[in-house]
Design an enzyme around this catalytic site. Structure first.
Site, short mmCIF file in Angstrom:
data_model
loop_
_atom_site.label_atom_id
_atom_site.label_comp_id
_atom_site.label_asym_id
_atom_site.label_seq_id
_atom_site.Cartn_x
_atom_site.Cartn_y
_atom_site.Cartn_z
N HIS A 1 5.76 6.08 9.35
CA HIS A 1 4.65 6.86 9.92
C HIS A 1 4.67 6.69 11.44
O HIS A 1 4.83 5.57 11.93
CB HIS A 1 3.30 6.33 9.44
CG HIS A 1 3.02 6.49 7.98
ND1 HIS A 1 2.31 7.55 7.47
CD2 HIS A 1 3.34 5.71 6.92
CE1 HIS A 1 2.19 7.40 6.15
NE2 HIS A 1 2.81 6.29 5.79
N HIS B 1 9.67 5.82 4.38
CA HIS B 1 9.21 6.65 5.49
C HIS B 1 8.56 5.80 6.56
O HIS B 1 7.93 4.80 6.27
CB HIS B 1 8.25 7.75 5.02
CG HIS B 1 7.12 7.26 4.16
ND1 HIS B 1 7.27 6.96 2.83
CD2 HIS B 1 5.83 6.99 4.47
CE1 HIS B 1 6.12 6.55 2.34
NE2 HIS B 1 5.23 6.55 3.30
N GLY C 1 0.80 -1.23 0.00
CA GLY C 1 0.00 0.00 0.00
C GLY C 1 0.82 1.27 0.00
O GLY C 1 0.31 2.36 0.29
#
Ligand code: AMP
Ligand code: ZN
Length: 116
Positions: free
Chosen positions: A102, A100, A93
């Site tokens: 989150h 990165h 996804g």
């Protein structure tokens, strides 16, 4: 810096971001579409498309990012905890192809997997 990579452009300051932390190797900034009261991202300044592209030589950088996550989360008021997510590849996804992490928290964070 990779061509047309939005996070490379954020890392070099070409595109503005709401910064949480910055040093020579790493940048943290608030997500433009937060899914929690606090939602920021940690990125390496080095362009790595995803975790799939990492190698042994990136161990120090990846370790540094993981160690920064709780420190920055606490600074953002997430003393009680937070969720980290790393989407990897189209199958995971991922939408922005610059690695990165989150960091999300505050308010109600539901279980990751619903058990009916
Ligand atoms: P992912 O699906 O893991 O690739 O997540 C990409 C994230 O980048 C999404 O949560 C977006 O809201 C966020 N995003 C995209 N563009 C920007 C931007 N210019 N500033 C901050 N966050 C962004
Ligand atoms: Zn990039």
């Amino acid at each position: 810096m990779a061509d047309n990579c939005i996070f490379c452009k954020i890392a070099c300051g070409e595109i503005p971001s709401n910064k949480v932390y910055e040093d020579d190797e790493v940048l943290a900034f608030h997500d433009i579409h937060p899914v929690a009261p606090v939602h920021f991202m940690l990125i390496p300044k080095l362009h790595l498309a995803s975790l799939m592209e990492t190698e042994d030589s990136h161990a120090g950088l990846l370790g540094k990012m993981l160690l920064l996550a709780p420190r920055l989360a606490k600074q953002q008021g997430l003393e009680k905890g937070f969720r980290t997510v790393i989407n990897t590849g189209k199958g995971g996804g991922q939408e922005v192809f610059h690695l990165h992490i989150h960091v999300m928290g505050g308010g109600h964070i539901p279980p990751m997997v619903r058990r009916d």
